[in-house]
Design an enzyme around this catalytic site. Structure first.
Site, mmCIF file in Angstrom:
data_model
loop_
_atom_site.group_PDB
_atom_site.id
_atom_site.type_symbol
_atom_site.label_atom_id
_atom_site.label_comp_id
_atom_site.label_asym_id
_atom_site.label_seq_id
_atom_site.Cartn_x
_atom_site.Cartn_y
_atom_site.Cartn_z
ATOM 1 N N ASP A 52 0.839 -1.200 0.000
ATOM 2 C CA ASP A 52 0.000 0.000 0.000
ATOM 3 C C ASP A 52 0.869 1.242 0.000
ATOM 4 O O ASP A 52 0.583 2.233 -0.665
ATOM 5 C CB ASP A 52 -0.878 0.052 1.267
ATOM 6 C CG ASP A 52 -2.014 -0.932 1.173
ATOM 7 O OD1 ASP A 52 -2.111 -1.616 0.120
ATOM 8 O OD2 ASP A 52 -2.787 -1.037 2.150
ATOM 9 N N LYS A 87 -31.623 -9.422 -7.569
ATOM 10 C CA LYS A 87 -32.120 -8.082 -7.858
ATOM 11 C C LYS A 87 -31.580 -7.167 -6.757
ATOM 12 O O LYS A 87 -32.043 -7.182 -5.617
ATOM 13 C CB LYS A 87 -33.650 -8.046 -7.866
ATOM 14 C CG LYS A 87 -34.170 -6.693 -8.331
ATOM 15 C CD LYS A 87 -35.634 -6.767 -8.697
ATOM 16 C CE LYS A 87 -36.081 -5.516 -9.422
ATOM 17 N NZ LYS A 87 -35.815 -4.270 -8.728
#
Ligand code: IVH
Length: 678
Positions: free
Chosen positions: A35, A122
């Site tokens: 990082d 959904k």
């Protein structure tokens, strides 16, 4: 090579590298570098881009961090309308749909019940359409009314799972990818935790908050909140795919995030198995889903079926019912907030609802308890809709035995024993022992150090708890008396973290007045109100000396806030704390550079604005008035000189202004006034 040339090469190289690492990390879950090393490269690129803005790539990886301010989102017409889906709620309706489509596809009727379907979740988020040209993200548009939506490209670019640039051999020149942007539960909870500490209202549910976040003006804030998205639809002209599944695989290959929950099913009975499987499994997902979308997999058959005005014939949504269950209310307990407000909490017999064990629900206030007519031991119905926090919707009175005791709201504070008070016009009961009630004391200090207030590096709620328990602090002014040695002698504090806090406190002396004012934690003075008060009164002395009349004359400050401000300054201890904070060097007046002075053309004149304007937002217009020496009032009165009337202004204001003979001017007349032409 010239210097510029080498900087161009370095920008190109860094852009390429960072895109690659991003892609590996977010799409392939591979960390190629640490990082830290990544941040170093990113910073280098940011610096080079600031120096050479013309060399910045259109979709530079630095766009992820945000920083673009969009004042007005451009409205864009969708190339392909964004439609709805037809809904079904039962297996029979689902079978009817299959019969209907097979009738419309005569060649298909022989294989009848064995259509290939693609089943997906959904997702209950916010629909988005991403437009790519030559492999570059060109535009991101919201659904809007289905025909046209808002261009929110800068905000969408901060979503890390949306590829900015796609590398592949045969990329279609133009295509659109559609999907659902969502607020992952974990990030939503983090956001609400921050709101809670800041004493700001909580966001009701992840869906609406995702939608609101996509429309924020500041893309850096969008980046910070951490939205995510799942893509489920690829559109374009002459795309080389035969099935929906093929196009989804391609999306994955190009680096889009497609939820792994999809499944290919043959015939409705397999579809039904999928629906049943996900009825409970869906609660393990990082976002809410409210059903299953079933699509005919074959794209040729899809285009044969076509669309209705509202929805495609080739797809349908099966909707799950809102999860609800009954359980026993065991007892009501009470929480004390920073301002002393008491919140009743229902403690229930634990039950499994929508994938999580529920045992607590907020009851908001006394009125809610009365509305439900709650009795201890009642059988209550709890429901979990789009919200994460369950609600008690009703009581099953038929199950109530005769000897149950009605819930009686407490009369004394559960933390300090003080008598509670309720004002007629407020819903909440309050403990007024603000100086002696521990959760109020700790809550105020936690609010003070909060990111949106004094933003003290290295401190959090736990630190406040620890300092308070160690007897180091009784109020937020005490923070500035703490010594390094006192901190390092506490558990869990290393030299570095202790020094961090000392440095953080020191740095907070430059935090601007409006934030300091917010940090003081005056009841009803949220960050927006603090901004208005600071701008209007300029320093703490003026605010302290303001009469009730002065306060309510400030735009957006009503009587409730005005009274609260006055009563806060009426307390000796608060004045002492302010004096202490001043002696530590905190800012108690607005910084000169914040006050923009353009002219004195409006000196001695008072203004009220009403309605909406063409050239200014309401805030801009208010700033303009103040920058030219004018004063703002919050209502029509005999003292008012000008009412600046915009579109859709309220008729009652107009009537009153006419009656009192106040001059009513337009936006243009106002501008002439500034230029001394009127
Ligand atoms: S397909 C209309 N797939 O539901 C055909 N939509 O009610 C293209 N939605 O506006 C949409 N999950 O925002 C599709 N897996 C999914 C979906 C999905 C959620 C949303 C979408 C659409 C709405 C229609």
């Amino acid at each position: 090579m010239t210097n510029m040339q080498s900087e161009k090469n370095r920008i190109d190289e860094l852009t390429e590298k960072l895109h690659f690492y991003n892609h590996q990390y977010y799409q392939n879950s591979v960390s190629e570098i640490s990082d830290y090393a990544f941040d170093v490269l990113m910073k280098e690129l940011q610096e080079l881009e600031t120096k050479n803005p013309h060399l910045k790539h259109q979709n530079s990886p630095t766009e992820r961090v945000g920083g673009t301010i969009t004042k007005n989102f451009k409205s864009v017409v969708h190339q392909y309308p964004m439609l709805s889906l037809a809904n079904t709620y039962s297996k029979v309706e689902l079978e009817d749909w299959q019969i209907k489509i097979n009738k419309l596809l005569p060649n298909q009727s022989e294989i009848n019940n064995l259509n290939e379907y693609f089943c997906e979740q959904k997702f209950d988020g916010v629909a988005i359409s991403l437009i790519y040209e030559n492999g570059n993200l060109k535009q991101a548009i919201t659904r809007g009314d289905g025909q046209k939506g808002d261009d929110i490209t800068a905000n969408a670019k901060t979503i890390k799972s949306i590829p900015l640039v796609i590398k592949d051999k045969n990329i279609p020149n133009y295509f659109e990818v559609r999907g659902e942007v969502y607020f992952p539960y974990s990030n939503f909870e983090k956001l609400n935790k921050e709101q809670e500490i800041a004493g700001e209202p909580l966001y009701a549910n992840p869906r609406n908050t995702a939608s609101g976040t996509l429309k924020l003006q500041d893309s850096a804030e969008v980046a910070r909140r951490g939205l995510d998205c799942f893509m489920y639809y690829l559109l374009g002209e002459n795309l080389p795919f035969k099935t929906h599944s093929e196009s989804m695989e391609k999306l994955l290959e190009w680096g889009f995030q497609v939820s792994k929950t999809y499944q290919k099913c043959t015939g409705i009975s397999q579809v039904w198995d999928y629906i049943n499987l996900w009825d409970t499994k869906r609660f393990e997902l990082p976002l809410a889903t409210d059903g299953v979308v079933i699509k005919l997999d074959n794209l040729i058959l899809q285009s044969e079926l076509g669309l209705t005005a509202k929805s495609p014939r080739w797809a349908i949504a099966y909707k799950y019912k809102a999860a609800s269950i009954s359980t026993i209310l065991e007892k009501v307990t009470y929480q004390v907030g920073r301002t002393g407000a008491i919140t009743p909490v229902a403690n229930m017999k634990p039950v499994l609802l929508a994938g999580t064990t529920v045992k607590r629900a907020t009851l908001h206030n006394e009125d809610e308890i009365l509305r439900l007519d709650l009795h201890e031991g009642d059988t209550v119905i709890i429901e979990k809709g789009g919200e994460i926090i369950p609600k008690i919707t009703s009581v099953d009175v038929s199950k109530r035995s005769f000897n149950l005791k009605k819930i009686q709201f407490i009369s004394h504070c559960p933390e300090c024993g003080n008598l509670l008070h309720r004002k007629a016009e407020e819903a909440a009961w309050y403990c007024n022992n603000d100086k002696g009630c521990p959760p109020q004391i700790k809550g105020r200090i936690a609010h003070f150090i909060h990111r949106k207030a004094m933003n003290i590096d290295g401190m959090g709620e736990e630190t406040v708890e620890q300092f308070y328990n160690a007897g180091l602090i009784q109020n937020y002014a005490d923070l500035y008396e703490i010594k390094y040695l006192q901190i390092v002698s506490l558990d869990r504090f290393a030299a570095k973290s202790a020094q961090n806090i000392i440095d953080g406190l020191k740095a907070s002396t430059t935090v601007p007045f409006e934030k300091v004012l917010f940090a003081l934690g005056v009841k009803f003075v949220g960050s927006t109100v603090a901004d208005k008060l600071a701008k209007n009164f300029k320093n703490i002395e003026n605010l302290k000396n303001a009469t009730l009349e002065d306060l309510v004359a400030t735009p957006e400050i009503g009587e409730k806030i005005a009274e609260s401000v006055q009563s806060w300054f009426g307390e000796k201890e608060n004045l002492e704390i302010i004096e202490k904070l001043k002696s530590y060097g905190l800012q108690f007046q607005i910084q000169e550079k914040d006050v923009i002075v353009e002219s004195q053309a409006l000196a001695g004149k008072s203004f009220l604005i009403s309605g909406t304007f063409l050239q200014f937002s309401r805030d801009e217009l208010q700033n303009k008035i103040m920058a030219n020496g004018g004063k703002l009032l919050s209502g029509v009165s005999a003292k008012l000189n000008y009412l600046v009337a915009g579109e859709n202004m309220g008729p009652s204001k107009l009537e009153k202004a006419n009656k009192l003979g106040v001059k009513i001017i337009s936006e243009n007349e106002f501008l002439q006034l500034i230029e001394n032409k009127l």
